[in-house]
Design an enzyme around this catalytic site. Structure first.
Site, PDB file in Angstrom:
ATOM      1  N   GLU A 100       0.844  -1.200   0.000  1.00  0.00           N
ATOM      2  CA  GLU A 100       0.000   0.000   0.000  1.00  0.00           C
ATOM      3  C   GLU A 100       0.876   1.246   0.000  1.00  0.00           C
ATOM      4  O   GLU A 100       2.013   1.226   0.457  1.00  0.00           O
ATOM      5  CB  GLU A 100      -0.883   0.022   1.254  1.00  0.00           C
ATOM      6  N   TYR A 131       4.595  -3.811  -8.487  1.00  0.00           N
ATOM      7  CA  TYR A 131       3.319  -4.355  -8.972  1.00  0.00           C
ATOM      8  C   TYR A 131       3.489  -5.048 -10.322  1.00  0.00           C
ATOM      9  O   TYR A 131       2.758  -5.956 -10.663  1.00  0.00           O
ATOM     10  CB  TYR A 131       2.295  -3.224  -9.106  1.00  0.00           C
ATOM     11  N   SER A 160     -13.188   2.793  -9.296  1.00  0.00           N
ATOM     12  CA  SER A 160     -14.219   2.270  -8.389  1.00  0.00           C
ATOM     13  C   SER A 160     -14.373   3.199  -7.198  1.00  0.00           C
ATOM     14  O   SER A 160     -15.470   3.436  -6.721  1.00  0.00           O
ATOM     15  CB  SER A 160     -13.877   0.856  -7.939  1.00  0.00           C
ATOM     16  N   ASN A 161     -13.260   3.773  -6.745  1.00  0.00           N
ATOM     17  CA  ASN A 161     -13.299   4.614  -5.562  1.00  0.00           C
ATOM     18  C   ASN A 161     -13.063   6.073  -5.956  1.00  0.00           C
ATOM     19  O   ASN A 161     -11.923   6.520  -6.042  1.00  0.00           O
ATOM     20  CB  ASN A 161     -12.228   4.117  -4.570  1.00  0.00           C
ATOM     21  N   ASN A 212      -4.376   6.330  -6.836  1.00  0.00           N
ATOM     22  CA  ASN A 212      -5.269   6.915  -5.822  1.00  0.00           C
ATOM     23  C   ASN A 212      -4.529   7.830  -4.860  1.00  0.00           C
ATOM     24  O   ASN A 212      -5.116   8.674  -4.206  1.00  0.00           O
ATOM     25  CB  ASN A 212      -6.033   5.833  -5.061  1.00  0.00           C
ATOM     26  N   TYR A 218       5.145   4.659  -6.219  1.00  0.00           N
ATOM     27  CA  TYR A 218       3.841   3.991  -6.163  1.00  0.00           C
ATOM     28  C   TYR A 218       3.208   3.966  -7.560  1.00  0.00           C
ATOM     29  O   TYR A 218       2.464   4.861  -7.958  1.00  0.00           O
ATOM     30  CB  TYR A 218       2.931   4.676  -5.152  1.00  0.00           C
ATOM     31  N   GLU A 221      -0.820  -1.655 -10.864  1.00  0.00           N
ATOM     32  CA  GLU A 221      -1.279  -2.404 -12.037  1.00  0.00           C
ATOM     33  C   GLU A 221      -2.025  -1.533 -13.035  1.00  0.00           C
ATOM     34  O   GLU A 221      -2.243  -1.951 -14.173  1.00  0.00           O
ATOM     35  CB  GLU A 221      -2.140  -3.595 -11.592  1.00  0.00           C
TER      36      GLU A 221
END
Ligand SMILES: *[C@@H]1O[C@H](CO)[C@@H](O)[C@H](O)[C@H]1NC(C)=O
Ligand SMILES: *[C@@H]1O[C@H](CO)[C@@H](O)[C@H](O)[C@H]1NC(C)=O
Ligand SMILES: *[C@@H]1O[C@H](CO)[C@@H](O)[C@H](O)[C@H]1NC(C)=O
Length: 335
Positions: A100, A131, A160-161, A212, A218, A221
Site C-alpha cells: 500500500e 506491482y 471504483s473509488n 489513488n 507507487y 497495475e
C-alpha cells in the site's frame, strides 16, 4: 535458475547466483488479506526455481526461522499481533511487508525499533516487489502484438473509488471538459469483470492510469496491467516523471506533469490520436519488453532468499513511520 535480474535496466547479480548452501527459512506469520495459498512441498523451487528457500507458516518453526514476515494491514487493523513475547533468535530478521501507499499504511509509530527489513514496491526497500515490471524478450521469444488496432474511444478511465479530494478526480474533471473521457467501474455504475477489462481498454487510444495517492515509486497495475497489457497508451498521474522513467521505457507513457495545464494535455491527446505514425511509436517498446505482473505473494516471499546473502548483517528500522512516510531514511546500522 531463477533470473537474478529485477530491473529492466540493470542486471543485478546477487549472491543467489554464486552459491551459499544452506536452506533459508521464511516464516509467513499469517496470510496477507487471508489470501489462500498452499505452502506444500518446496514451493520456491517448484514454482519459481528458487533453490534452498523454505517457505513455511507453522508458528512452532519460529525458533529456526531466518526471516519472519508480517503483513502490515492485519497489524494496523488489530487482526494480528507481533509475537513480542517470544525470544527472538540471534540473527533472525523481522520483515515488514506492505504493497500500500503511505496514505493507507496507517500510523507506524508503534513499530519503531522492531523490524530489520522492509518488503514493498519501493525501490529503496530491502526487498523490492513492484506491482509489475518489464522483462526483456528473449531471442526467439514470443513477441506480443505491437500495435493494437480497432480503437473507437479516445480516453478511458476505470475507477471504483471516486473521491473528490483525490488529485486524480480534479484532473479527470478538467480533462473531461476538454475531451470526452469514457468512465467505467463501480463509481459510474459500469463495473468491468476481469474478462472484459482488457478487451474494453484495448478499444481506447488512451487510458488514465491515475493512482489513488501520489507517493514515491507507487506505480500500480493501472500502468502495468490495465494500460500496457490492455494496449492503450497510459496517461499517468502518480509519482514524478523520473520515477516512471526509471522503470518504464521512454515514449511508452504520457505523464500529466509534462503539460502546462490539463487543457494542453487534452489537446495533445486529441492530436496524437489522429497521427497514426506518432501514436504507434508509443508501442515500439513491445518489440523488446514483455510485462510481468506481481501475481502471487509466494513469489515475492521467495525473492527474499534470492537476496538473503546481500542483506546487511545488522539493520533496525528505528523509525518505520518516518521511513514509510518518506520523511527521511531512518534506520540504524545499514551496512
Ligand atoms: C534443504 O531443503 C531440502 C528440501 O526441503 C531438503 O531436502 C534438504 O535436506 C535441506 N538441506 C539442508 C542442508 O537442510
Ligand atoms: C472492433 O471493435 C468492435 C466494437 O467496438 C467489435 O464489434 C469488433 O469485433 C472489433 N473488431 C476486431 C477485429 O477486433
Ligand atoms: C533486528 O532487530 C532487533 C530489534 O531491534 C535487533 O535486536 C536485532 O539485532 C536485529 N537483527 C538483525 C539481524 O539486524
Amino acid at each position: 535458475l531463477y533470473s537474478c535480474t529485477f530491473s529492466w535496466r540493470e542486471e543485478v547479480q546477487t549472491d543467489c547466483c554464486l552459491g551459499g548452501n544452506r536452506n533459508v527459512t521464511i516464516l509467513l506469520w499469517y496470510r496477507p488479506f487471508n489470501t489462500p495459498m498452499s505452502l506444500e512441498g518446496d514451493v520456491c523451487w517448484d514454482l519459481y526455481h528458487i533453490p534452498r528457500c523454505r517457505l513455511v507458516d507453522q508458528h512452532f518453526l519460529f525458533p529456526s526461522a531466518d526471516v519472519v514476515v508480517f503483513h502490515n494491514r492485519e497489524l494496523i487493523n488489530g487482526q494480528q499481533k507481533l509475537p513480542l513475547d517470544l525470544p527472538r533468535p540471534q540473527g533472525q530478521r523481522w520483515a515488514w511487508m506492505s504493497m500500500e501507499s503511505p496514505a493507507h499504511n496507517g500510523n507506524l509509530q508503534q513499530y519503531a525499533n522492531i523490524f530489520n527489513m522492509t518488503i514493498s514496491y519501493r525501490r529503496d526497500a530491502d526487498i523490492t516487489v513492484p506491482y509489475g515490471e518489464l522483462l526483456p524478450i528473449e531471442a526467439g521469444g514470443h513477441l506480443e502484438e505491437d500495435v493494437p488496432l480497432n480503437k473507437s474511444t479516445l480516453v478511458c478511465w476505470v475507477v471504483s473509488n471516486f473521491q473528490n479530494y483525490h488529485k486524480r478526480s480534479q484532473v479527470y474533471k478538467e480533462l473531461n471538459a476538454v475531451v470526452p473521457v469514457k468512465v467505467y467501474g463501480r463509481w459510474s455504475g459500469t463495473p468491468l469483470s476481469d474478462e472484459v477489462l482488457l478487451p474494453t481498454i484495448s478499444q481506447c487510444y488512451f487510458y488514465l492510469a491515475f493512482e489513488n495517492s501520489i507517493a514515491k515509486d507507487y506505480i500500480t497495475e493501472k500502468l502495468w496491467w490495465n494500460s500496457y497489457k490492455g494496449g492503450a497508451v497510459p496517461v499517468v498521474l502518480g509519482p514524478p516523471i523520473s520515477d516512471y522513467k526509471d522503470v518504464a521505457p521512454p515514449n511508452s507513457f504520457i505523464h500529466v506533469d509534462e503539460f502546462a495545464s490539463v487543457h494542453v494535455l487534452g489537446k495533445f491527446l486529441q492530436k496524437l490520436a489522429e497521427d497514426k505514425e506518432t501514436y504507434n511509436e508509443y508501442f515500439s517498446w513491445k518489440q523488446q519488453w514483455k510485462v510481468k505482473m506481481f501475481s502471487d505473494w509466494r513469489e515475492n516471499l521467495c525473492k527474499i532468499c534470492v537476496q538473503y546473502n546481500s542483506l546487511p548483517q545488522h539493520k533496525v528500522y528505528s523509525d518505520l513511520e518516518a521511513w514509510d512516510k518518506n520523511n527521511n531514511t531512518t534506520f540504524i546500522g545499514k551496512l
